[in-house]
Scaffold this motif. Sequence first.
Motif, PDB file in Angstrom:
ATOM      1  N   CYS A  39     -11.802  21.900   5.746  1.00 56.88           N
ATOM      2  CA  CYS A  39     -12.530  20.632   5.900  1.00 56.88           C
ATOM      3  C   CYS A  39     -12.086  19.956   7.198  1.00 56.88           C
ATOM      4  O   CYS A  39     -10.944  20.140   7.637  1.00 56.88           O
ATOM      5  N   CYS A  84      -8.904  17.837  -0.997  1.00 64.37           N
ATOM      6  CA  CYS A  84      -9.974  17.913  -1.997  1.00 64.37           C
ATOM      7  C   CYS A  84      -9.963  19.254  -2.732  1.00 64.37           C
ATOM      8  O   CYS A  84     -10.729  19.451  -3.678  1.00 64.37           O
ATOM      9  N   CYS A  87      -7.312  21.621   2.073  1.00 64.87           N
ATOM     10  CA  CYS A  87      -7.638  20.195   2.121  1.00 64.87           C
ATOM     11  C   CYS A  87      -7.179  19.494   0.837  1.00 64.87           C
ATOM     12  O   CYS A  87      -7.037  20.130  -0.203  1.00 64.87           O
ATOM     13  N   HIS A 139     -15.198  15.956   4.778  1.00 70.82           N
ATOM     14  CA  HIS A 139     -15.131  17.166   3.959  1.00 70.82           C
ATOM     15  C   HIS A 139     -16.221  18.188   4.295  1.00 70.82           C
ATOM     16  O   HIS A 139     -16.565  19.036   3.476  1.00 70.82           O
TER      17      HIS A 139
HETATM   18 ZN   LIG Z   1     -11.891  18.476   1.853  1.00 67.75          ZN
END
Ligand SMILES: [Zn+2]
Length: 408
Positions: free
Chosen positions: A259, A254, A252, A242
């Motif tokens: 990332c 996340c 991403c 990340h």
């Molecule tokens: Zn990420």
Amino acid sequence: MKKKASKELMKDINFRVILRKIFENGEISRASLAKTTGLSAATVSKIVSEQMDAGIVSEVGSEISTGGRKPILLSINPSFKIVFGVKIGLGYINLVITDLNGKLLLSGIEQTEPQIRPEKVVELVAGSLDRMRRSLAMPADRLLGIGLAVSGVVDPVAGIVRNSFLLEWEDVPIRQLIEQRVGAKTYVMNDVDSFSLAQMWKGKARNYRNAVFITLGSGVGGAIFLEGNLYSSRGGTGEIGHMTVVKDGRKCTCGSRGCLEAEASFEALANDIWKFSKTREVQRLYEEMKRTESSELEFIREALRIEGSMDEAFRNYSEIIGIALKNVVNIFAPEYILIGGEALEFKDHYLKESIEICKVNSFGRIVQGVTFDIDEMGELAWVLGAVYRVIEDTLFTVSTSLTGEVLE
Ligand SMILES: [Zn+2]
């Protein structure tokens, strides 16, 4: 009272220090134990005989000697206890039973739905452990503990999965759930941490003290060893996947953009392969994969089979990984970097270029001291580190509650 506690504590510490030395050396004499621990020969002798009475240590023949009496060597009795290791993957759970040397006694893979719920994991773990134990005819007290490896931000101290994007888990007290159901001491850790610990235990990484581990696959994982210890804190350490490698890049899992995990995922690679593909067959295959949400790995494999070399498609992939390696080298100046994961299957298409990009661009001459390597342990490593954690913590680590007694 205090004096008694201190005496008990010293005994416990010595017991564990000696046990660790025997474990780490494989085979060692009493004299060498005294020399390397700084304990007196009498203390070593006394503790070793206690360990032999308990059945955890045995004598295994003698060392080659240059004359005089040959010293007897000591070794851990690997079958003294067994460890149950579990790795939760995406759509499967890998289960193993090993002895204290990490030797596989039984293993199995259970297919599951991709986002398996914690309650189902607990039932599966309990059921499999029961079955495997019965097939090995092992009494319940032979089980040293359970080691569980799971993806995401895992707090190993609290035994809680804080956040797993892959499994869609949030704040799951998985250790407590398993301990309540199975009644065995359980350890939980991040799966890449487990992977790296296994490499430090059984792989070539054991020769290094400062190492970085990167796994390339559907996602990108990372783990860091500093001065011989896994840097794990309360979870979320070493999430190399990340770090941002492209400004305003791909979205991403996340929630962020650009990332490493998003830019060097199988999804991104498959997309590049489609973009640069020269045959209608590969393009059709890609559309089919998208429509059915089937495996990107399968698609990449198949596309490579159809088109052979795909330099253009892999260019972005190798550059992104090269940048990530460079960043890692510049931050940690490790002695050793190990690349693992399913993307090793295609390593001939990117890895040499990635390492070259890292070497050309890294700071100063740090990179000259780095050994680059690839994983040779495969799937087993992902669970073996969690097994090691059980052994280390149960047998060699002095419990804090005991130290607490003295400090009071
Ligand atoms: Zn990420």
